[in-house]
Design a protein around this motif. Sequence first.
Motif, mmCIF file in Angstrom:
data_model
loop_
_atom_site.group_PDB
_atom_site.id
_atom_site.type_symbol
_atom_site.label_atom_id
_atom_site.label_comp_id
_atom_site.label_asym_id
_atom_site.label_seq_id
_atom_site.Cartn_x
_atom_site.Cartn_y
_atom_site.Cartn_z
ATOM 1 N N ASN A 230 0.612 -1.131 -0.069
ATOM 2 C CA ASN A 230 0.066 -0.494 0.277
ATOM 3 C C ASN A 230 0.804 1.453 0.022
ATOM 4 O O ASN A 230 0.955 2.415 0.847
ATOM 5 C CB ASN A 230 -0.803 0.001 0.965
ATOM 6 N N GLY A 231 1.850 1.140 -1.144
ATOM 7 C CA GLY A 231 2.839 2.388 -0.608
ATOM 8 C C GLY A 231 3.829 2.327 -0.025
ATOM 9 O O GLY A 231 4.737 3.844 -0.140
ATOM 10 N N GLU A 232 4.119 1.354 0.703
ATOM 11 C CA GLU A 232 5.571 1.893 2.337
ATOM 12 C C GLU A 232 5.895 0.547 1.915
ATOM 13 O O GLU A 232 5.715 -0.438 1.237
ATOM 14 C CB GLU A 232 4.129 1.399 3.049
ATOM 15 N N PHE A 233 7.181 1.304 2.724
ATOM 16 C CA PHE A 233 8.317 -0.537 2.625
ATOM 17 C C PHE A 233 8.026 -1.540 2.930
ATOM 18 O O PHE A 233 7.150 -0.812 3.779
ATOM 19 C CB PHE A 233 8.897 0.238 3.154
ATOM 20 N N SER A 234 8.324 -2.484 2.694
ATOM 21 C CA SER A 234 8.000 -3.754 3.108
ATOM 22 C C SER A 234 8.802 -4.341 3.016
ATOM 23 O O SER A 234 9.787 -5.584 2.487
ATOM 24 C CB SER A 234 6.765 -4.768 2.417
ATOM 25 N N LEU A 235 9.420 -4.768 4.619
ATOM 26 C CA LEU A 235 10.472 -5.984 4.818
ATOM 27 C C LEU A 235 10.910 -7.417 4.089
ATOM 28 O O LEU A 235 11.564 -7.326 3.891
ATOM 29 C CB LEU A 235 10.331 -6.398 6.520
ATOM 30 N N ASP A 236 9.686 -7.713 3.438
ATOM 31 C CA ASP A 236 9.479 -8.826 3.166
ATOM 32 C C ASP A 236 9.899 -8.802 1.952
ATOM 33 O O ASP A 236 11.261 -9.885 1.250
ATOM 34 C CB ASP A 236 8.128 -9.871 3.183
ATOM 35 N N ASP A 237 9.777 -7.624 0.420
ATOM 36 C CA ASP A 237 10.339 -7.713 -0.672
ATOM 37 C C ASP A 237 11.911 -7.442 -0.723
ATOM 38 O O ASP A 237 12.615 -7.885 -1.130
ATOM 39 C CB ASP A 237 9.058 -6.486 -1.495
ATOM 40 N N ALA A 238 12.218 -6.302 0.623
ATOM 41 C CA ALA A 238 13.574 -5.487 1.132
ATOM 42 C C ALA A 238 14.039 -7.174 1.498
ATOM 43 O O ALA A 238 15.562 -7.612 1.182
ATOM 44 C CB ALA A 238 13.558 -5.238 1.954
ATOM 45 N N LEU A 239 13.530 -8.169 2.055
ATOM 46 C CA LEU A 239 14.659 -8.899 2.336
ATOM 47 C C LEU A 239 15.253 -10.083 1.159
ATOM 48 O O LEU A 239 15.846 -10.499 1.510
ATOM 49 C CB LEU A 239 14.129 -10.294 3.253
#
Length: 235
Positions: free
Chosen positions: A147-156
């Motif tokens: 929803n337009g915010e940073f997501s830890l799962d994708d970053a990992l």
Amino acid sequence: MKIEVVFTADKAKEKNMKGKTCVVIDVFRATSVMITALENGAKKIFPFKDIETIQEKCRNLKNIIKCGERNALKIDGFDLGNSPLEFTKEKVFNKDIYMSTTNGTKAIENSISSDKILICSFLNISSVVEKIIEYKKDCVIVCAGTNGEFSLDDALCAGLIIKELKGKKEIFIDDISLALIRVSESNKNMEDILLGSTHYSRLLSLGFKKDIDYILTLNKYSIVPEYKNGYISIE
């Protein structure tokens, strides 16, 4: 080879990707669904940002599947939701899929200025790394975010890609990529790293623990889906 990371689908639209390879990640759960469906024999996946376009395009089509989610829940009137475990060979073999999700399909549409678009999740990291090296272009990793915010799962997932690339190829990275590598090198397992993160917690609260367990399986598949000519396939 220069590696950059974009943390949301919206930011992808602002990025100059001409002449570059783009890797789109939405591990919870769009790109994991795409990889699973194509592994199980789906022919093509047509991604769209909005539901209305899918309804219009599918009006007179047969032998297709409409799938997707809004806020992690199946879209009313669609055949399937956004759980990779739904996309069995029995359901998807030899069918075209029309898909709309909150973050993942938007990330793809916002990345179409790139030369190549690869679809990645934890399920196929090593194969995607090999394809990035094969294409010999600078690479932008687009994390769909939540929803337009940073997501830890994708970053990992991005960190694991960069870490593996760094072990096989001379690459140039910035501090953001270095930080993601450091996260990926944590002694904790992936689920412990993601514990308490927004998207992980949302799926857990909705009863999708089996999805999480499946999605966090590293390199289960060797396929590398690509988006071109308006659809995703492994041809």
